[in-house]
Design an enzyme around this catalytic site. Structure first.
Site, PDB file in Angstrom:
ATOM      1  N   GLY A 239      27.078  10.212 -65.234  1.00 25.27           N
ATOM      2  CA  GLY A 239      27.288  10.715 -63.887  1.00 25.27           C
ATOM      3  C   GLY A 239      26.135  10.541 -62.927  1.00 25.27           C
ATOM      4  CD  GLU A 273      29.633  10.667 -73.027  1.00 26.79           C
ATOM      5  OE1 GLU A 273      30.177  10.905 -74.108  1.00 26.79           O
ATOM      6  OE2 GLU A 273      30.155  10.944 -71.920  1.00 26.79           O
ATOM      7  N   PRO A 274      25.246   7.562 -69.888  1.00 28.97           N
ATOM      8  CG  PRO A 274      23.099   6.648 -69.804  1.00 28.97           C
ATOM      9  CD  PRO A 274      24.013   7.459 -70.681  1.00 28.97           C
ATOM     10  NE  ARG A 276      28.378   5.571 -60.227  1.00 28.26           N
ATOM     11  CZ  ARG A 276      29.582   5.306 -59.704  1.00 28.26           C
ATOM     12  NH1 ARG A 276      29.724   4.313 -58.878  1.00 28.26           N
ATOM     13  NH2 ARG A 276      30.626   6.065 -59.996  1.00 28.26           N
ATOM     14  NE  ARG A 312      32.370   2.053 -57.378  1.00 29.68           N
ATOM     15  CZ  ARG A 312      31.661   2.655 -56.462  1.00 29.68           C
ATOM     16  NH1 ARG A 312      31.035   1.943 -55.547  1.00 29.68           N
ATOM     17  NH2 ARG A 312      31.554   3.956 -56.446  1.00 29.68           N
ATOM     18  CE1 TYR A 316      37.505   5.833 -57.135  1.00 24.72           C
ATOM     19  CE2 TYR A 316      36.080   3.913 -57.218  1.00 24.72           C
ATOM     20  CZ  TYR A 316      36.948   4.787 -57.838  1.00 24.72           C
ATOM     21  OH  TYR A 316      37.246   4.619 -59.158  1.00 24.72           O
ATOM     22  CB  CYS A 343      49.069  -9.723 -48.595  1.00 27.65           C
ATOM     23  SG  CYS A 343      48.912 -11.496 -48.688  1.00 27.65           S
ATOM     24  CD  GLU A 344      47.626  -3.794 -50.944  1.00 24.30           C
ATOM     25  OE1 GLU A 344      47.402  -2.669 -50.466  1.00 24.30           O
ATOM     26  OE2 GLU A 344      48.158  -3.986 -52.048  1.00 24.30           O
ATOM     27  CE1 TYR A 371      33.027   3.196 -64.430  1.00 24.99           C
ATOM     28  CE2 TYR A 371      31.104   3.626 -63.059  1.00 24.99           C
ATOM     29  CZ  TYR A 371      31.849   3.880 -64.191  1.00 24.99           C
ATOM     30  OH  TYR A 371      31.413   4.832 -65.086  1.00 24.99           O
TER      31      TYR A 371
HETATM   32  N1  LLP Z   1      31.257   9.695 -69.885  1.00 20.05           N
HETATM   33  C1  LLP Z   1      32.548   9.917 -69.573  1.00 20.05           C
HETATM   34  C2  LLP Z   1      33.353  10.774 -70.445  1.00 20.05           C
HETATM   35  C3  LLP Z   1      33.096   9.329 -68.417  1.00 20.05           C
HETATM   36  O1  LLP Z   1      34.366   9.556 -68.123  1.00 20.05           O
HETATM   37  C4  LLP Z   1      32.280   8.494 -67.604  1.00 20.05           C
HETATM   38  C5  LLP Z   1      32.836   7.863 -66.397  1.00 20.05           C
HETATM   39  C6  LLP Z   1      30.946   8.275 -67.991  1.00 20.05           C
HETATM   40  C7  LLP Z   1      30.471   8.913 -69.128  1.00 20.05           C
HETATM   41  C8  LLP Z   1      30.010   7.401 -67.204  1.00 20.05           C
HETATM   42  O2  LLP Z   1      29.791   7.871 -65.949  1.00 20.05           O
HETATM   43  P1  LLP Z   1      28.690   7.198 -65.005  1.00 20.05           P
HETATM   44  O3  LLP Z   1      27.319   7.431 -65.616  1.00 20.05           O
HETATM   45  O4  LLP Z   1      28.990   5.764 -64.901  1.00 20.05           O
HETATM   46  O5  LLP Z   1      28.845   7.909 -63.709  1.00 20.05           O
HETATM   47  N2  LLP Z   1      35.427   3.940 -61.136  1.00 20.05           N
HETATM   48  C9  LLP Z   1      34.569   4.943 -60.548  1.00 20.05           C
HETATM   49  C10 LLP Z   1      33.779   5.710 -61.580  1.00 20.05           C
HETATM   50  C11 LLP Z   1      34.633   6.341 -62.663  1.00 20.05           C
HETATM   51  C12 LLP Z   1      33.838   7.061 -63.710  1.00 20.05           C
HETATM   52  C13 LLP Z   1      34.683   7.404 -64.890  1.00 20.05           C
HETATM   53  N3  LLP Z   1      34.014   8.053 -65.963  1.00 20.05           N
HETATM   54  C14 LLP Z   1      33.682   4.282 -59.501  1.00 20.05           C
HETATM   55  O6  LLP Z   1      33.793   3.080 -59.305  1.00 20.05           O
HETATM   56  O7  LLP Z   1      32.902   4.966 -58.839  1.00 20.05           O
END
Ligand code: LLP
Length: 413
Positions: A239, A273-274, A276, A312, A316, A343-344, A371
């Site tokens: 996150g 669990e990083p 992004r 993205r 979003y 076409c959007e 992503y």
């Molecule tokens: N752990 C779990 C259980 C998750 O569901 C996720 C992301 C992560 C770790 C990794 O999160 P991060 O560190 O990448 O924030 N498609 C969206 C983001 C969706 C995230 C889904 N879960 C975007 O493009 O912003």
């Protein structure tokens, strides 16, 4: 921090001229910087050294095998959410002992595959799922480790679609339910319920939501300890936010400084669990301008990448910095929308940008490592882009561009 920088008027990825890459491999093209990738992984690792956590890179952010391999080789574990991601983990020979598996909808087939591979644990998101894993484990004469995903009901201050720790989202279980499951653990003889998992959302730029969530689960851990239930793992999910535009996200070390005292209090082995944070700024999507279209109302820079390549902005309204690969002299006074051919009206990569490019120039959409390709599709029958990994003065193709033939390969008339 990343390794996409200008030298004079030319954009480089590490020591490679981005225009050379685009000429050689064609566009749309995803370009990744290995140095950026490793830098970010090592930054998190270093920030948390005091806890010696298990860092499980979140495969969903970018699941290319070459990216996974670089990280696994450097000591990363993997956070997976599907049988397909487990298959990828196997292909890069990630030890099962470093794999954690979340998802609200694990199927029987997926659960069996993960037990067979010997993953470290499942992050379980509901009581029916617990019962299912227990029954499958029993049928396989196995004892399986699980963590319970707590939905701590905290506001992550990010986009609604990527907020996952509020009580009205589908993720995890409320604290009272989790406490009761721990107290009735005997109901699941083939499970070892040894951990707590939280993941409250993505692109979170402040530490306060993490702190609030960890405090809530720490309380639960204390209550359980008081009842003689001793846990092994606390998984705080991913996150961590990155810079796309003008955000001022906490650095890994600021974040670590704030949460380490709380995590130490839990007394448990920590899992992170990083996704992004590691790969987001390590990638750029390179595209070529097809036309400059001036209407009486607007200027459009039409490029050969689209929402099917990078969803993205459309999904979003996410902001990605867009740069010319070569800075040129001509100056347009008008701001432009950078759009694809799909076409959007929602097919755009950026809106109202100052971007001085003409026809057949290359542009770079930054922050596309996470992503980006992972959420790409074949919409409008567009073959998916190629991917290239740069390491210093070298660049190698890590996914070939799809062909028209690839588009119809599985179809039957
Ligand atoms: N752990 C779990 C259980 C998750 O569901 C996720 C992301 C992560 C770790 C990794 O999160 P991060 O560190 O990448 O924030 N498609 C969206 C983001 C969706 C995230 C889904 N879960 C975007 O493009 O912003």
């Amino acid at each position: 921090m990343h390794y996409f920088n200008y030298k004079k008027n030319d954009l480089y990825c590490e020591e490679m001229l981005v225009s050379d890459l685009a000429n050689k491999f064609a566009t749309p093209l995803y370009v990744y910087s290995q140095a950026t990738l490793l830098d970010h992984f090592r930054k998190i690792k270093k920030a948390f050294t005091a806890l010696n956590p298990l860092i499980c890179y979140s495969v969903k952010a970018n699941s290319n095998l070459a990216i996974l391999k670089v990280l696994v080789k450097d000591g990363s574990g993997l956070d997976i959410v599907s049988g397909g991601e487990l298959y990828r983990a196997q292909k890069v020979v990630c030890s099962g002992k470093k794999i954690v598996y979340a998802s609200v909808g694990k199927t029987t087939k997926e659960i069996k595959e993960a037990i067979n591979y010997g993953i470290l644990m499942f992050n379980v998101e509901s009581s029916p799922e617990l019962a299912r894993i227990n029954a499958i484990a029993a049928s396989m004469h196995k004892n399986v480790k699980v963590a319970l995903r707590v939905n701590p009901d905290v506001e992550a201050m990010t986009h609604d679609y990527i907020t996952t720790g509020k009580k009205d989202t589908k993720f995890g279980m409320d604290i009272a339910t989790v406490r009761n499951i721990f107290l009735n653990g005997a109901k699941y003889p083939n499970l070892k319920i040894v951990g707590i998992h939280i993941h409250i959302g993505s692109q979170i730029t402040k530490s306060s939501p993490f702190i609030a969530a960890i405090k809530r689960v720490n309380k639960l851990i204390d209550v359980l300890r008081g009842k003689g239930i001793i846990l092994e793992h606390l998984n705080i999910g991913g996150g961590l936010g990155i810079i796309y535009n003008k955000e001022t996200p906490q650095t890994a070390s600021d974040f670590a400084k704030k949460v380490i005292p709380l995590l130490k209090k839990s007394g448990l082995k920590i899992v992170l669990e990083p996704g992004r944070f590691i790969v987001g700024n390590a990638g750029a999507l390179i595209a070529k301008t097809t036309y400059i279209k001036e209407t009486p109302f607007k200027r459009f820079v039409i490029v050969d990448a689209a929402m099917n390549d990078l969803l993205r902005p459309s999904l979003y309204e996410a902001y990605h910095t867009i740069l010319p690969v070569k800075k040129v002299k001509y100056k347009s006074s008008k701001l432009s929308d950078i759009v694809g051919p799909v076409c959007e009206s929602g097919d755009f990569l950026g809106k109202a940008r100052a971007l001085d490019v003409g026809e057949n120039d290359y542009i770079a959409v930054l922050g596309a490592g996470a992503y980006g390709f992972a959420m790409s599709s074949n919409y409008n029958s567009r073959p998916r882009a190629a991917e290239v990994l740069v390491n210093g003065k070298e660049a190698r193709i890590i996914r070939k561009r799809e062909s028209y033939k690839d588009l119809i390969q599985k179809e039957i008339i």
